[in-house]
Scaffold this active site. Sequence first.
Site, short mmCIF file in Angstrom:
data_model
loop_
_atom_site.label_atom_id
_atom_site.label_comp_id
_atom_site.label_asym_id
_atom_site.label_seq_id
_atom_site.Cartn_x
_atom_site.Cartn_y
_atom_site.Cartn_z
N GLY A 192 43.16 33.18 40.54
CA GLY A 192 44.58 33.06 40.22
C GLY A 192 44.93 33.28 38.77
N SER A 237 43.74 39.60 44.18
CA SER A 237 43.84 39.81 42.73
C SER A 237 43.56 41.27 42.38
CB SER A 237 42.83 38.90 42.01
OG SER A 237 41.52 39.33 42.31
N THR A 261 34.78 39.72 40.56
CA THR A 261 33.56 39.95 39.77
C THR A 261 32.77 41.14 40.30
OG1 THR A 261 33.39 37.64 39.10
CG2 THR A 261 31.38 38.94 39.02
N ASP A 316 45.61 32.36 50.74
CA ASP A 316 44.32 31.83 50.30
C ASP A 316 44.37 30.32 50.54
OD1 ASP A 316 41.79 31.86 49.34
OD2 ASP A 316 42.26 32.76 47.42
#
Length: 495
Positions: A169, A200, A204, A257
């Site tokens: 977030g 998003s 990663t 989510d």
Amino acid sequence: MRRAGIDTYRQPVLYLHRDCPVCRAEGFAALTRVRIGSGGRDTVAVLNVVTGDWLGAHEAALSEAAWQALRPEPGALAEFAHADPAESCSLLRAKVYGARLGEQDFAAVLRDVLAARLSDIELAAFVTACAGDRMDLDECIALTRAMVAVGDRLDWGAGPVLDKHCVGGLPGNRTTPIIVSIVAALGYRIPKTSSRAITSPAGTADVMATMTAVDLNLGELRRVVEREGGCLASGGRIRLSPADDMFIQVERPLDIDSGGQMVASILSKKAAAGSTHVLIDIPVGATAKIRTPAAADAIARRLTLVGEAMGLRVGIRLSDGRQPVGWGIGPALEARDVLAVLRCAPDAPRDLRERALDIAGAVLELLPESRPGRGREAATVALDSGAALEKFMAICEAQGGFREPGKARFARAFVSPTTGRVACINNRLLARVAKLAGAPNDPTAGVVCTLREGDPIDTGAPLFVVHAEAEGELAYALNYAAGHADILAIRSGPE
């Protein structure tokens, strides 16, 4: 059978002409679930009815997912039948109406999810029924255990296995590659697997994919960790809590989510990855995923209790989620920030460096022999000495080799309409601009924003710079920004 050449992701789809004899005789209609058998294999697919002339009445076209499930020979024939209802449909309906499910109930749902016996519509209903506060603590524990049980599980032997996770977030908050490099450089095991972005502009795994290979299989991942002590891989090929990957594909278009499912998702993957000590970062801010201290405390408590039930030592860190971290928002742009911090570059974003050191220190202090404050001291030495950079490069080499992240073809500044100071930054809207520019699907797309709350700004000076691979996406993102003046709210007036 024909290969339709249509990507429907994991959902097998069958295409039949409306005049197909099988369609007419069996009463098949659009969205009917059909069992297809061919060459000793079978799968269940959702029917789409074709009205045009690209498909003949005696032909069946298969989406990529259906084609890969059946792998038919050229010219193969197929048999069709109505698919039996999934056994877990009654459980799904019960949850929709507020019933509590146990571990065996969740396991039944997950088995049907993995066997593609539930349609995307049914999956969406299940995800929605579990969203908000519709799962209590016992259900969350039951779902977590069921998610671990249906996938692979890694065992690294005796001794601590460290991990770190952020609930998300916060745009640009790419601390994980830095933390893994620091912890592994200090001699501890930290096998880090990450998902691709859900809602998003980058996850990663997306960021690391701009610098090295991340889609490792189980054997490859184990070799990297045994050689370097850590890895930075995608979890997509490893089947650690594989049902969660199916839920993610439904959550992404719904932009959901759920708290309970988020806890189960995080901790099932940590348990399946063989972790023993997990630090979870929870950014809190008005436009972050977790918006209030009360909400943060509630999810922290649930993470801790579910972690205990799973045999994990879970540490919680509440952090400032009011504004982005680092300069870049988007896979390649965030990768450049990570490299700048690891290389101790003078222009590296200081907030990313400090946050990474704080979290790395907290990870190290989960160990029983650690003392307060010593973790951050050790992390700082590992970063400033170049040991973390050396370890990062070694991990990349072990995963297939390092490459510098690319640059987008187009970049244009979005300028301030007035003079003043930055009053606040809307994380969600800024992330939306990066997504409209093409992130994460275009790895080089996104936004660069170097301003923070309280910074001065002059009329015509850049508020942020949009990067895109196509002029259309660049214009689309800038038009969106022009219609949302509160992305970076400016308090007008002189300094």
